[in-house]
Design a protein around this motif. Structure first.
Motif, PDB file in Angstrom:
ATOM      1  N   ASN A   9       0.895  -1.114   0.295  1.00 39.63           N
ATOM      2  CA  ASN A   9       0.053   0.120   0.094  1.00 39.63           C
ATOM      3  C   ASN A   9       0.849   1.173   0.041  1.00 39.63           C
ATOM      4  OD1 ASN A   9       0.863   0.048   2.805  1.00 39.63           O
ATOM      5  ND2 ASN A   9      -1.040   1.065   3.430  1.00 39.63           N
ATOM      6  N   GLU A  14      -1.216   3.615  -4.067  1.00 37.87           N
ATOM      7  CA  GLU A  14      -2.597   4.220  -3.465  1.00 37.87           C
ATOM      8  C   GLU A  14      -2.963   5.303  -4.495  1.00 37.87           C
ATOM      9  OE1 GLU A  14      -2.724   5.595   0.350  1.00 37.87           O
ATOM     10  OE2 GLU A  14      -2.719   3.538   1.116  1.00 37.87           O
ATOM     11  N   PHE A  40       2.133  -3.414   4.633  1.00 42.01           N
ATOM     12  CA  PHE A  40       1.705  -2.163   4.845  1.00 42.01           C
ATOM     13  C   PHE A  40       3.068  -1.306   5.016  1.00 42.01           C
ATOM     14  CE2 PHE A  40      -1.980  -4.341   6.417  1.00 42.01           C
ATOM     15  CZ  PHE A  40      -3.247  -3.593   5.865  1.00 42.01           C
ATOM     16  N   TRP A  44      -3.366   2.048   7.008  1.00 38.86           N
ATOM     17  CA  TRP A  44      -4.375   1.187   6.176  1.00 38.86           C
ATOM     18  C   TRP A  44      -5.368   2.263   5.662  1.00 38.86           C
ATOM     19  CZ3 TRP A  44      -8.506  -2.426   8.707  1.00 38.86           C
ATOM     20  CH2 TRP A  44      -9.152  -3.116   7.624  1.00 38.86           C
ATOM     21  N   ASN A  45      -5.776   2.356   4.393  1.00 36.79           N
ATOM     22  CA  ASN A  45      -6.979   3.032   3.810  1.00 36.79           C
ATOM     23  C   ASN A  45      -8.070   2.005   3.453  1.00 36.79           C
ATOM     24  OD1 ASN A  45      -8.968   4.250   2.277  1.00 36.79           O
ATOM     25  ND2 ASN A  45      -7.311   5.635   1.400  1.00 36.79           N
ATOM     26  N   GLN A  46      -8.973   1.748   4.338  1.00 33.73           N
ATOM     27  CA  GLN A  46      -9.994   0.621   3.842  1.00 33.73           C
ATOM     28  C   GLN A  46     -10.782   0.893   3.011  1.00 33.73           C
ATOM     29  OE1 GLN A  46     -12.206  -0.909   7.750  1.00 33.73           O
ATOM     30  NE2 GLN A  46     -11.128   0.545   8.872  1.00 33.73           N
ATOM     31  N   LYS A  51     -11.117  -4.883   3.845  1.00 38.36           N
ATOM     32  CA  LYS A  51     -10.930  -5.856   4.842  1.00 38.36           C
ATOM     33  C   LYS A  51     -10.903  -7.287   4.239  1.00 38.36           C
ATOM     34  CE  LYS A  51     -10.928  -7.228   9.714  1.00 38.36           C
ATOM     35  NZ  LYS A  51     -11.541  -6.607  11.017  1.00 38.36           N
ATOM     36  N   ILE A  54      -8.306  -8.727   2.260  1.00 39.74           N
ATOM     37  CA  ILE A  54      -7.001  -9.092   2.761  1.00 39.74           C
ATOM     38  C   ILE A  54      -6.804 -10.390   3.567  1.00 39.74           C
ATOM     39  CG2 ILE A  54      -5.242  -8.248   4.353  1.00 39.74           C
ATOM     40  CD1 ILE A  54      -6.252  -5.401   3.991  1.00 39.74           C
ATOM     41  N   ALA A  57      -0.567 -10.975   5.081  1.00 37.78           N
ATOM     42  CA  ALA A  57       0.155  -9.834   5.193  1.00 37.78           C
ATOM     43  C   ALA A  57       1.840 -10.275   5.488  1.00 37.78           C
ATOM     44  CB  ALA A  57      -0.095  -8.917   6.472  1.00 37.78           C
ATOM     45  N   LEU A 108      -1.374  -3.532  12.868  1.00 35.19           N
ATOM     46  CA  LEU A 108      -1.994  -3.174  11.544  1.00 35.19           C
ATOM     47  C   LEU A 108      -2.472  -4.144  10.884  1.00 35.19           C
ATOM     48  CD1 LEU A 108      -3.008  -0.834   9.820  1.00 35.19           C
ATOM     49  CD2 LEU A 108      -0.747  -0.551   8.928  1.00 35.19           C
ATOM     50  N   SER A 109      -1.615  -5.265  10.699  1.00 38.33           N
ATOM     51  CA  SER A 109      -1.883  -6.232   9.736  1.00 38.33           C
ATOM     52  C   SER A 109      -3.069  -7.336  10.158  1.00 38.33           C
ATOM     53  CB  SER A 109      -0.467  -7.183   9.528  1.00 38.33           C
ATOM     54  OG  SER A 109       0.615  -6.367   8.752  1.00 38.33           O
ATOM     55  N   ALA A 112      -6.387  -5.212  10.113  1.00 38.67           N
ATOM     56  CA  ALA A 112      -6.952  -5.571   8.610  1.00 38.67           C
ATOM     57  C   ALA A 112      -7.358  -6.890   8.093  1.00 38.67           C
ATOM     58  CB  ALA A 112      -5.850  -4.995   7.463  1.00 38.67           C
TER      59      ALA A 112
END
Length: 320
Positions: A9, A14, A40, A44-46, A51, A54, A57, A108-109, A112
């Motif tokens: 990402n 992006e 990442f 995270w831009n959902q 989600k 994903i 990761a 974060l991973s 997500a």
């Protein structure tokens, strides 16, 4: 078996997705893929990376890290101008701060929705990537990896896989089953296994000349793992026949730049699609839960990139 593509990402990706917000969904549907293995690099831009897409990761990594982990500052200063440059490279000045970077990446991973996390097991100082004269042995890299992973593994949810990925530099090369077993048995997280990268494995043998020779080498190596083969839960599927380049590119390079290293490594690690139907034998040998069609990010979303996915998918049709 879930079939995935790899994606980062990063800001460039992006930008592409912001310009065409439905592109990723279209690509997954076109190629009948189940989602993403994402790394990442940014928050995270959902909206761009839902989600439900994903599945796994890849954790952040540094190719050259053991000297920092062992606080060998004099050695680090031979490759970095000063302490600030070391901080810029690792994002920290000491290992305890660095561990927090890994923990944040794990949080974060997992938030997500990643069902598995991938961790590179490798070490190479920048000049060693060119001269192949490595300071650390496979076992020393495995031992250091066990120490590092056990410092952050408490952040990994019990039901999430931690999969160790092989490379061709010292560490997990899959050429020694005892070292591979040591890595799993001494790691605190219980749900561990391997993410076998077929291209990285082929890079371990510079004498390979053809795709069939590469497939034979992969199958032979996996066979020598014995019962550990059951711990292979994922495949990064691609091929690399870079032996000729490897042999002619060996040279002494003092403090190579990032662009020099990137160009050099890209020519070793080619990330080309398999074209032989015999690649199905690898799938049959492993029976992975996760199969990642892993191609060069430099061609992301292009016709060339899509053609690579299509080609490799076509030779695996009976496994869909």
């Amino acid at each position: 078996m879930l079939e995935l593509i790899n994606l980062a990402n990063d800001r460039e990706t992006e930008k592409l997705l912001q310009a065409a917000p439905h592109l990723l969904t279209k690509i997954l549907a076109t190629h009948k893929l189940d989602g993403l293995e994402i790394i990442f690099c940014e928050p995270w831009n959902q909206a761009l990376f839902p989600k439900e897409q994903i599945q796994g990761a890849h954790l952040i990594f540094w190719n050259d890290w053991i000297d920092f982990w062992q606080e060998n500052t004099p050695e680090l200063l031979t490759r970095h101008k000063n302490i600030q440059a070391i901080k810029n490279y690792y994002g920290a000045t000491k290992p305890t701060e660095w561990i927090e970077i890994f923990k944040n990446n794990i949080r974060l991973s997992c938030s997500a929705g990643a069902k598995y996390l991938v961790f590179h097991v490798s070490q190479a100082r920048s000049e060693e990537t060119f001269n192949w004269n490595f300071h650390y042995s496979d076992e020393e890299v495995i031992d250091a990896t066990i120490e590092l992973v056990n410092e952050f593994s408490s952040e990994i949810p019990p039901d999430t896989f931690l999969l160790f990925e092989n490379l061709w530099w010292p560490g997990l090369t899959l050429q020694d089953s005892k070292l591979a077993e040591k890595l799993l048995t001494h790691t605190n997280h219980r749900k561990t296994g391997f993410m076998v990268d077929t291209g990285h494995l082929m890079n371990c043998n510079p004498h390979l000349q053809t795709e069939d020779e590469g497939i034979d080498f992969i199958l032979e190596t996996l066979g020598q793992l014995g019962s550990l083969k059951e711990k292979i839960y994922g495949l990064h599927l691609h091929q690399s026949l870079s032996g000729t380049y490897q042999k002619r590119s060996i040279k002494q390079v003092k403090n190579p730049s990032f662009s020099e290293i990137f160009s050099h490594v890209s020519q070793i690690d080619q990330h080309r699609p398999f074209t032989s139907f015999r690649a199905q034998e690898i799938i049959e040998k492993v029976e992975p839960q996760f199969l990642v069609h892993e191609f060069s990010p430099s061609t992301l979303f292009s016709k060339e990139w899509n053609d690579k996915i299509k080609l490799q998918k076509n030779i695996l049709k009976k496994h869909e």
